[in-house]
Design an enzyme around this catalytic site. Sequence first.
Site, PDB file in Angstrom:
ATOM      1  N   SER A  38      23.718  -1.303 -37.155  1.00  0.00           N
ATOM      2  CA  SER A  38      24.721  -2.027 -37.938  1.00  0.00           C
ATOM      3  C   SER A  38      25.685  -1.012 -38.545  1.00  0.00           C
ATOM      4  CB  SER A  38      24.047  -2.825 -39.048  1.00  0.00           C
ATOM      5  OG  SER A  38      23.577  -1.924 -40.038  1.00  0.00           O
ATOM      6  N   LYS A  39      26.616  -1.544 -39.338  1.00  0.00           N
ATOM      7  CA  LYS A  39      27.637  -0.671 -39.938  1.00  0.00           C
ATOM      8  C   LYS A  39      27.012   0.453 -40.765  1.00  0.00           C
ATOM      9  CE  LYS A  39      31.427  -3.932 -40.184  1.00  0.00           C
ATOM     10  NZ  LYS A  39      31.003  -5.247 -40.661  1.00  0.00           N
ATOM     11  N   ARG A  40      25.816   0.176 -41.305  1.00  0.00           N
ATOM     12  CA  ARG A  40      25.131   1.209 -42.090  1.00  0.00           C
ATOM     13  C   ARG A  40      24.951   2.495 -41.287  1.00  0.00           C
ATOM     14  NH1 ARG A  40      20.091   0.540 -42.404  1.00  0.00           N
ATOM     15  NH2 ARG A  40      20.056  -1.323 -41.112  1.00  0.00           N
TER      16      ARG A  40
END
Length: 465
Positions: free
Chosen positions: A240-242
């Site tokens: 994910s964006k993390r």
Amino acid sequence: MNPRVRFAPSPTGQLHIGGARTALFNYLFTHHNQGQFLIRIEDTDLERSKQEFTNQICESMKWLGLTWDEDIVFQSERTSQYRIAIESLLDCGDAYRCFATKDELDKIRKETKSFSYPGIWRKRSDIEIQSEIEKGNPFTIRLKTPESGETSFDDLIYGTIKVEHLEIDDFIIARSDGSPVYNLTNVVDDNDMGITHVIRGEDHISNTPKQILMYKALGWDVPTFAHLPMILGQDKKRLSKRHGATGVQSYRDDGFQPEALLNYLSLLGWNPGTEEEVMSLHEIIEKFELSKVHKKSAVFDEKKLNWISGQHLAMQSNNTIISDIKLINDTWGNSESHEYCLNVIDLIKSRSKSLVELMEQSNYYFNDPNEFDEKSVRKIWKDGTKDIVESVRLILETIDNWENKFLEEKLKSFMEERELGFGKVMKPVRLAICGTVNGPSLFAIMDLVGKDVCLRRINYAIDTL
Ligand code: GLU
């Protein structure tokens, strides 16, 4: 039968790595089998869908080279088709109106400790329903799902998947504002578009039995399903964006080339079954088979991406690399001839993992280094270095035949005569000419940048270091 597949992104964000992998596997499968690849934009969520994301997704698909075969289908333009399907389900009694209010449903959920809808409007009389409609009470529309038995399907990757009908409640197919839900629009579109194979992320497995029930209720053929394994970050959590850059655009901006990115993405959940992993898109299409896709999640490995990308760069023609660099920075190399730029690329392409890195590494071929890496200076530029470099300069000044092999001969015999090691002589000379201590053969660099430039840079280093 030639397959027809589709990639169906929701335009609520840009195209990310996971979406690109799904699009790619659809593309590979259908091209391997001489079929068609379509795009459908699932933009029914009016609040979250944005035109700018649709544009970005299409741009990224084009950049990747994943071209589609027919006009893009937009769900927002297909409201009447969804209406027709819902009406027909209502007409034949496979769907019904549910007038349960939110409070009522909340209460039932609390009592039964379950989110499953207990079918309270499933068997109401026409008169009762008519009277609710006349009162203008809001309703949702639910599919009348079978009360016993099971739905099973043979997933091309996960094998046979079975779900007991007891586990599937009468789910909503149209909300109280009349808008159709994902499970309905998806089925209506896949049917109308003649989709034969639905290839998508495994997070959709739980939707599939519901969708199959809908195909059956509508009297349509059920397509074949293939769910792709999840992509995880290095921490084994869903990518994910993390995890930093996950958008295709950022890989483009970082100087990765589409073929390299596609090659890497193709290995997320699949491998060709041979040692060779560096492949052109054409080769991947030839080798790709859905039956060889793994069930196990794939871990996104930036290091491997870099390696694959470096391998692609090294294989490419210098001309292609120059045109690709110009797409990122159209002033690159403008101060020198095309011939010169080709030579620069030739020297450094096997040492770079991306176009951006290649541009960084090419800097001293065009500009004198105006600063020197401090750590290297401390390590290399010692007492006595200046004298050695001055002696080298004197030799270089006398050389007219300024050519790789000859430079090497001359400097090697100087080192032998003076009994000086390579590190004592060539490292400081490299530092003076390049500003850094890493790079391809120094003689090749000197040959390319030329005598005047070399002498000017050596003089500058002698004066400043
Ligand atoms: N819009 C859905 C998604 O982005 C598509 C699911 C499907 O391919 O059926 O996940």
